[in-house]
Design an enzyme around this catalytic site. Structure first.
Site, PDB file in Angstrom:
ATOM      1  N   TYR A 106     -19.445  10.925 -13.699  1.00 29.03           N
ATOM      2  CA  TYR A 106     -19.436  12.105 -14.559  1.00 29.03           C
ATOM      3  C   TYR A 106     -18.106  12.295 -15.302  1.00 29.03           C
ATOM      4  O   TYR A 106     -18.068  12.984 -16.311  1.00 29.03           O
ATOM      5  CB  TYR A 106     -19.706  13.374 -13.736  1.00 29.03           C
ATOM      6  CG  TYR A 106     -21.036  13.366 -13.022  1.00 29.03           C
ATOM      7  CD1 TYR A 106     -22.222  13.314 -13.741  1.00 29.03           C
ATOM      8  CD2 TYR A 106     -21.099  13.420 -11.630  1.00 29.03           C
ATOM      9  CE1 TYR A 106     -23.444  13.308 -13.093  1.00 29.03           C
ATOM     10  CE2 TYR A 106     -22.320  13.420 -10.975  1.00 29.03           C
ATOM     11  CZ  TYR A 106     -23.487  13.351 -11.707  1.00 29.03           C
ATOM     12  OH  TYR A 106     -24.701  13.350 -11.069  1.00 29.03           O
ATOM     13  N   ARG A 164       0.797  -1.227   0.000  1.00 27.79           N
ATOM     14  CA  ARG A 164       0.000   0.000   0.000  1.00 27.79           C
ATOM     15  C   ARG A 164       0.830   1.278   0.000  1.00 27.79           C
ATOM     16  O   ARG A 164       0.608   2.158  -0.824  1.00 27.79           O
ATOM     17  CB  ARG A 164      -0.927   0.017   1.228  1.00 27.79           C
ATOM     18  CG  ARG A 164      -2.058  -0.976   1.144  1.00 27.79           C
ATOM     19  CD  ARG A 164      -2.816  -1.069   2.455  1.00 27.79           C
ATOM     20  NE  ARG A 164      -3.362   0.196   2.878  1.00 27.79           N
ATOM     21  CZ  ARG A 164      -3.972   0.392   4.037  1.00 27.79           C
ATOM     22  NH1 ARG A 164      -4.115  -0.604   4.882  1.00 27.79           N
ATOM     23  NH2 ARG A 164      -4.443   1.564   4.351  1.00 27.79           N
ATOM     24  N   HIS A 194      -7.895  -4.945  -7.524  1.00 26.79           N
ATOM     25  CA  HIS A 194      -7.720  -4.196  -6.271  1.00 26.79           C
ATOM     26  C   HIS A 194      -8.976  -4.318  -5.418  1.00 26.79           C
ATOM     27  O   HIS A 194      -9.906  -3.509  -5.536  1.00 26.79           O
ATOM     28  CB  HIS A 194      -7.434  -2.733  -6.604  1.00 26.79           C
ATOM     29  CG  HIS A 194      -6.767  -1.971  -5.484  1.00 26.79           C
ATOM     30  ND1 HIS A 194      -5.491  -2.236  -5.056  1.00 26.79           N
ATOM     31  CD2 HIS A 194      -7.213  -0.957  -4.708  1.00 26.79           C
ATOM     32  CE1 HIS A 194      -5.171  -1.408  -4.084  1.00 26.79           C
ATOM     33  NE2 HIS A 194      -6.197  -0.630  -3.844  1.00 26.79           N
TER      34      HIS A 194
END
Length: 748
Positions: A127, A37, A83
């Site tokens: 969007y 990570r 993921h």
């Protein structure tokens, strides 16, 4: 109905040591955070989430020239295949890769609202749309040519890359930031053309040092520009160790107005600073009157940053105004560098600049070798097929007969012309229209060309100098694409020395109006500042049975020094002392004086002055006043005192001779030059005693004689010639004082 058998508790529960269980589980969590990570791979400069995003976009064929796809589609595919974490975490990472004010070389080309430098967030992923940039495609170059290893994804039904081929030095070019367990990484972005020049130098000079490479890599190159104001030696030291920090200032210009008026206009702000928060903080400081030189701040930004700073008076020096703003706001910031990365994708380690570049270059060599071997395999298979086709053309009539008449044409072809399975299959799959004379010539030309390429690749794989030569050619080709003359490759951050005003600049002089004050300290450690220079303190009121200890003249911009009996020195701002209307405040409320320690002395700081500090047992040294300044309430240690003794005296060095008076009524005079100058310590013996300690201390000019004041206020002086019997060397015992010396053993 029969009841199910329930095993006894001894078969279900297992006793484990709590400490061992916690250590094992926390270690697993820590390793997962470090490896999966927080820390980037030194080879491609990516964390797993970024690598998975780019690979997911590669699978979706979102190349730079392709049509945009909804980010929701990208996030969903990445989360479903590679993921298994929250969709918002993946989208946040994708957004940052697309922001040109966050990434020096964006890896994602975004369409829609991806946030701004004011700190506004991106629109929802339904969007926005995205595709890869040319830089991202360079990172993926050769991924389908066995250039890197793949591993199973979390569900085991697909493969994901362990590392990307990385034809672009992404670790240093884009930088990285992350916090793991027990370690963190913080790498600033750099100019890629400078990195490529340094890489070329490192190839030809494998033992190059950070100092050598800093001839090419000037320093960080932040996407938001700004000015780095660190010294060259400091920058080199940071790159040599992999740890340090860079001091970044906003870029500003002076804009002239009418009738001598002017404004300071900020056009670039430090990396990572939100413009809206910066302006909000400046406005808050103006409202709280903490920036008396600044009248107003306006944000006139459009696509470019433009913050207008209006001075309170046209007579204010622009550099002085900006220096006060740099010190009070985020117009100046520090970027901490800690190049902690996963070496070879496995071992976390802090790398220097040469080591980081070497990791990338070694990876590029591995990728070159793997792609070359992959290409050799393809050539071998093609040459095998071409050899079979050439045989077919030479015996075309017989091949056609066998195919038409034989039940098992493949086996007959193999036996008749000594062909392999692949060759026989290819001949059988060939279309009739390909069997023309022109096609035979093309096959022979292709065979010759592949044979030549095979020879070159075999030489490349077998000779290391050829490999580095090929990598040099790749790097030079890359530099043409992102060189310093291109819009993306042009350096944005510049380097300057701090303005001359900053060398001896005291922020207090700007923020505080200079006025005379009289500082009053009581016997019980209360302090206050009276306006003006007040000589007559007879009518001053005190709390209870308290009384005057010392008073002196100062200014509101002065620093007041406090020596405590345990040897610590504290610094107070005269402008922040309580006024003279009341009894003041205890010094303990203004400085963190330890319990059991008392106030030994209070005096006004004189820049470049020197003080003689001594303990009650007669040990001391000379200290520079500039070294005494303490920047925190906790103060700083000045005089180390032994058990039973206290720090008691601190007097200015105003002559060439020291006069020490012991409690045993012995006076000793000796040269100041016999006392060492130190920043802190226990000091040396000033006067020797059989019992008691030091009663008083002063310095004087020997040519003017030794003076003191008696209890009646009369001043006595002993000339130089009459002081002969009291003159000695440091650590002598001394003699009884001259006639009329006060019985309290004080110089007055």
């Amino acid at each position: 109905m029969a009841r199910a058998h329930i095993p006894p508790p001894s078969e279900i529960n297992q006793s484990v040591n709590l400490r061992d269980a916690l250590e094992e589980r926390y270690l697993a969590y820590a390793l997962s955070t470090i490896m999966g990570r927080a820390l980037p791979d030194a080879r491609d400069g990516l964390k797993p989430v970024h690598r998975r995003i780019l690979y997911g976009m590669h699978i979706l064929r979102l190349d730079p020239g392709a049509s945009f796809k909804k980010c929701a589609k990208i996030v969903g595919d990445v989360m479903g295949s590679f993921h298994p974490h929250g969709d918002q975490a993946i989208y946040d990472a994708l957004v940052r890769l697309a922001q040109d004010f966050s990434s020096r070389f964006p890896l994602v080309d975004g369409q829609g609202n991806f946030g701004n430098i004011d700190g506004d967030g991106a629109a929802a992923y339904r969007y926005t749309e995205a595709r890869m940039t040319e830089v991202a495609r360079a990172l993926l170059e050769g991924i389908d040519e066995d250039a890197i290893d793949f591993r199973d994804n979390y569900s085991g039904d697909a493969k994901e890359p362990v590392v990307l081929p990385a034809a672009f030095p992404n670790l240093l070019a884009n930088g990285a930031q992350g916090i793991a367990v027990g370690m963190a990484t913080s790498i600033p972005p750099h100019n890629v053309a400078e990195l490529l020049d340094a890489a070329l130098y490192l190839i030809s000079n494998p033992v190059a040092t950070a100092r050598d490479l800093c001839n090419f890599v000037q320093g960080p190159d932040f996407p938001t520009g700004g000015i780095v104001v660190d010294s060259r030696e400091s920058i080199i030291e940071t790159y040599a160790t992999g740890r340090g920090s860079f001091r970044i200032r906003s870029r500003w210009v002076k804009e002239e107005g009418n009738r001598g008026a002017w404004n300071a206009v900020v056009t670039e702000i430090p990396y990572g600073v939100q413009k809206s928060r910066l302006i909000e903080k400046l406005a808050e400081l103006v409202n709280e009157k903490k920036l008396p030189l600044l009248a107003d701040v306006r944000d006139e930004s459009t696509d470019d940053v433009r913050v207008v700073l209006e001075p309170r008076s046209r007579s204010v020096e622009p550099n002085v105004l900006m220096e006060s703003l740099f010190r009070m706001s985020e117009l100046e910031a520090r970027f901490a560098m800690n190049m902690n990365v996963l070496v070879d994708g496995v071992t976390p380690r802090v790398l220097s600049l040469p080591e980081a570049l070497r990791q990338w270059l070694d990876h590029r060599r591995d990728v070159l070798l793997r792609r070359s071997r992959h290409r050799l395999g393809e050539i071998e298979r093609r040459l095998e097929v071409l050899a079979g086709m050439i045989v077919a053309f030479l015996n075309l009539d017989e091949v056609i007969r066998i195919i038409r008449e034989e039940d098992e044409p493949k086996d007959v072809l193999k036996a008749a012309f000594d062909l392999t399975d692949n060759q026989a299959n290819y001949i059988l799959d060939t279309r009739l229209r390909s069997l023309r004379r022109l096609e035979e010539m093309e096959l022979r030309n292709e065979h010759a060309e592949l044979t030549r390429e095979k020879g070159e690749l075999e030489l490349l794989v077998g000779e290391e100098p050829r490999q580095w030569k090929a990598i040099v050619a790749q790097i030079r080709e890359m530099k043409k694409k992102w060189g310093p003359l291109t819009a993306l490759g042009k350096r944005r951050t510049t380097f300057e020395a701090p303005p001359a005003v900053a060398e001896n600049f005291d922020l207090t002089d700007v923020l505080v109006e200079r006025e005379p004050v009289t500082v009053v300290v009581t016997q019980k450690g209360w302090i206050r500042a009276l306006k003006g220079q007040v000589s007559d303190l007879a009518n001053l009121q005190y709390k209870g049975d308290d009384g005057l200890l010392v008073s002196f003249f100062a200014e509101t911009v002065s620093k007041i020094m406090v020596l405590s009996s345990d040897g610590k020195i504290f610094t107070l701002d005269a402008s922040k002392l309580p006024g003279g209307r009341g009894a003041g405040e205890p010094i303990r409320l203004l400085a963190d004086i330890d319990d059991g320690a008392d106030v030994a002395a209070v005096f006004v700081h004189k820049p470049d002055g020197k003080m003689l500090v001594a303990s009650s047992d007669g040990r001391g040294f000379v200290a520079a006043e500039n070294d005494m300044i303490a920047n925190t309430r906790k103060g700083k240690m000045l005089l180390n005192v032994e058990a039973g003794a206290t720090a008691r005296f601190i007097v200015p060095v105003e002559g060439d001779t020291v006069a020490a008076m012991g409690e045993n009524r012995k006076l000793l005079c000796f040269p100041v030059s016999e006392i060492p100058e130190m920043t802190r310590g226990k000091g040396v013996r000033l006067q020797r005693y059989k019992d008691g300690g030091l009663s008083d201390l002063k310095t004087f000019a020997l040519d003017d004689g030794l003076s003191w004041t008696d209890s009646a206020g009369r001043v006595h002086n002993v000339a130089k010639d009459a002081l002969t019997e009291w003159l000695g060397t440091r650590a002598d015992a001394g003699r009884l004082p001259p006639k009329n010396f006060p019985r309290n053993n004080k110089f007055g």
